[in-house]
Design a protein around this motif. Structure first.
Motif, PDB file in Angstrom:
ATOM      1  N   LYS A 101      37.841  48.629  48.978  1.00  0.00           N
ATOM      2  CA  LYS A 101      38.791  47.704  49.614  1.00  0.00           C
ATOM      3  C   LYS A 101      38.543  46.271  49.132  1.00  0.00           C
ATOM      4  O   LYS A 101      39.480  45.536  48.824  1.00  0.00           O
ATOM      5  N   LEU A 102      37.281  45.872  49.060  1.00  0.00           N
ATOM      6  CA  LEU A 102      36.945  44.508  48.645  1.00  0.00           C
ATOM      7  C   LEU A 102      37.201  44.282  47.159  1.00  0.00           C
ATOM      8  O   LEU A 102      37.656  43.213  46.761  1.00  0.00           O
ATOM      9  N   LEU A 103      36.923  45.283  46.338  1.00  0.00           N
ATOM     10  CA  LEU A 103      37.187  45.153  44.909  1.00  0.00           C
ATOM     11  C   LEU A 103      38.697  45.015  44.655  1.00  0.00           C
ATOM     12  O   LEU A 103      39.114  44.253  43.784  1.00  0.00           O
ATOM     13  N   LYS A 104      39.490  45.732  45.420  1.00  0.00           N
ATOM     14  CA  LYS A 104      40.951  45.636  45.279  1.00  0.00           C
ATOM     15  C   LYS A 104      41.470  44.265  45.686  1.00  0.00           C
ATOM     16  O   LYS A 104      42.513  43.833  45.231  1.00  0.00           O
ATOM     17  N   SER A 105      40.707  43.572  46.558  1.00  0.00           N
ATOM     18  CA  SER A 105      41.135  42.241  46.995  1.00  0.00           C
ATOM     19  C   SER A 105      40.691  41.151  46.015  1.00  0.00           C
ATOM     20  O   SER A 105      40.978  39.976  46.213  1.00  0.00           O
ATOM     21  N   GLY A 106      39.946  41.538  44.959  1.00  0.00           N
ATOM     22  CA  GLY A 106      39.579  40.571  43.934  1.00  0.00           C
ATOM     23  C   GLY A 106      38.104  40.236  43.835  1.00  0.00           C
ATOM     24  O   GLY A 106      37.686  39.497  42.946  1.00  0.00           O
ATOM     25  N   PHE A 107      37.260  40.771  44.734  1.00  0.00           N
ATOM     26  CA  PHE A 107      35.827  40.497  44.644  1.00  0.00           C
ATOM     27  C   PHE A 107      35.257  41.159  43.390  1.00  0.00           C
ATOM     28  O   PHE A 107      35.652  42.265  43.040  1.00  0.00           O
ATOM     29  N   VAL A 108      34.336  40.477  42.716  1.00  0.00           N
ATOM     30  CA  VAL A 108      33.737  41.011  41.495  1.00  0.00           C
ATOM     31  C   VAL A 108      32.265  41.331  41.758  1.00  0.00           C
ATOM     32  O   VAL A 108      31.485  40.455  42.116  1.00  0.00           O
ATOM     33  N   LEU A 109      31.902  42.587  41.596  1.00  0.00           N
ATOM     34  CA  LEU A 109      30.520  43.031  41.739  1.00  0.00           C
ATOM     35  C   LEU A 109      29.808  42.774  40.429  1.00  0.00           C
ATOM     36  O   LEU A 109      30.290  43.162  39.364  1.00  0.00           O
ATOM     37  N   THR A 110      28.650  42.092  40.477  1.00  0.00           N
ATOM     38  CA  THR A 110      27.899  41.763  39.266  1.00  0.00           C
ATOM     39  C   THR A 110      26.436  42.133  39.444  1.00  0.00           C
ATOM     40  O   THR A 110      25.993  42.452  40.551  1.00  0.00           O
ATOM     41  N   GLU A 111      25.692  42.046  38.350  1.00  0.00           N
ATOM     42  CA  GLU A 111      24.248  42.289  38.400  1.00  0.00           C
ATOM     43  C   GLU A 111      23.564  41.347  39.396  1.00  0.00           C
ATOM     44  O   GLU A 111      22.606  41.713  40.045  1.00  0.00           O
ATOM     45  N   ARG A 112      24.067  40.119  39.500  1.00  0.00           N
ATOM     46  CA  ARG A 112      23.445  39.118  40.376  1.00  0.00           C
ATOM     47  C   ARG A 112      23.698  39.374  41.848  1.00  0.00           C
ATOM     48  O   ARG A 112      22.919  38.952  42.693  1.00  0.00           O
TER      49      ARG A 112
END
Length: 192
Positions: free
Chosen positions: A107-118
């Protein structure tokens, strides 16, 4: 209920109720999904950092007790798989809660959040805590939750507030949504 951190490990091979996957397979599938997302996002250009991107503070005497093992203070930055296993063990996450966590992440990724190594460790941990608090009958103290994620209580509160703001304070997932997502999750596991 107060949680005590011990070196005991939950059996990851017990089958999950009403699911074809055992907990070990569920964890492996979650880690594979996290890894695939990180591979993709590593190719994305820079973006504005969020609270989840902040480096983990060095732990001094924050909420230590005589029962914590030395690895707790030494392994603040863990690889994603051992970190997920740590969260599963100490937060008593099962297949159902892990799938709900993946739905929340999706849900959060679809809203534009980007998951990164950090930010992956903090972000995944915060989702696990929010899902465990919202969907489980079992709860722990914030001190215990914070200890699992290598953060202090104030930071945990900030992470939870940021997550809930991103979710617009809506953690609701219907049974129908869950069943559809769980079938896709299990199908992904079978493909791997």
């Amino acid at each position: 209920t107060q949680m005590k951190l011990t070196s005991s490990v939950v059996s990851l091979m017990k089958p999950c109720k009403h699911h074809s996957m055992n907990l070990s397979d569920t964890i492996t599938t979650c880690v594979t999904i996290f890894t695939n997302i990180l591979r993709y996002t590593n190719s994305i250009s820079k973006r504005t950092p969020s609270i989840f991107d902040m480096p983990l503070p060095q732990r001094t005497s924050i909420e230590t007790d005589s029962e914590s093992d030395e690895s707790d203070s030494d392994n603040q930055e863990m690889e994603i798989e051992p970190f997920v296993i740590r969260c599963v063990n100490y937060l008593n996450l099962d297949h159902h809660l892990l799938v709900l966590s993946m739905m929340t992440l999706d849900k959060l990724l679809k809203s534009g959040f980007v998951l990164t190594e950090r930010n992956v460790q903090r972000f995944v941990f915060t989702i696990f805590v929010a899902v465990q608090k919202f969907f489980s009958d079992e709860s722990f103290t914030n001190k215990a939750y914070a200890k699992v994620g290598f953060v202090d209580c104030n930071e945990l509160l900030n992470l939870e507030l940021t997550l809930m703001d991103m979710l617009e304070f809506n953690m609701f997932i219907s049974d129908v949504q869950y069943e559809v997502y769980n079938k896709k999750f299990e199908k992904f596991w079978k493909r791997e």
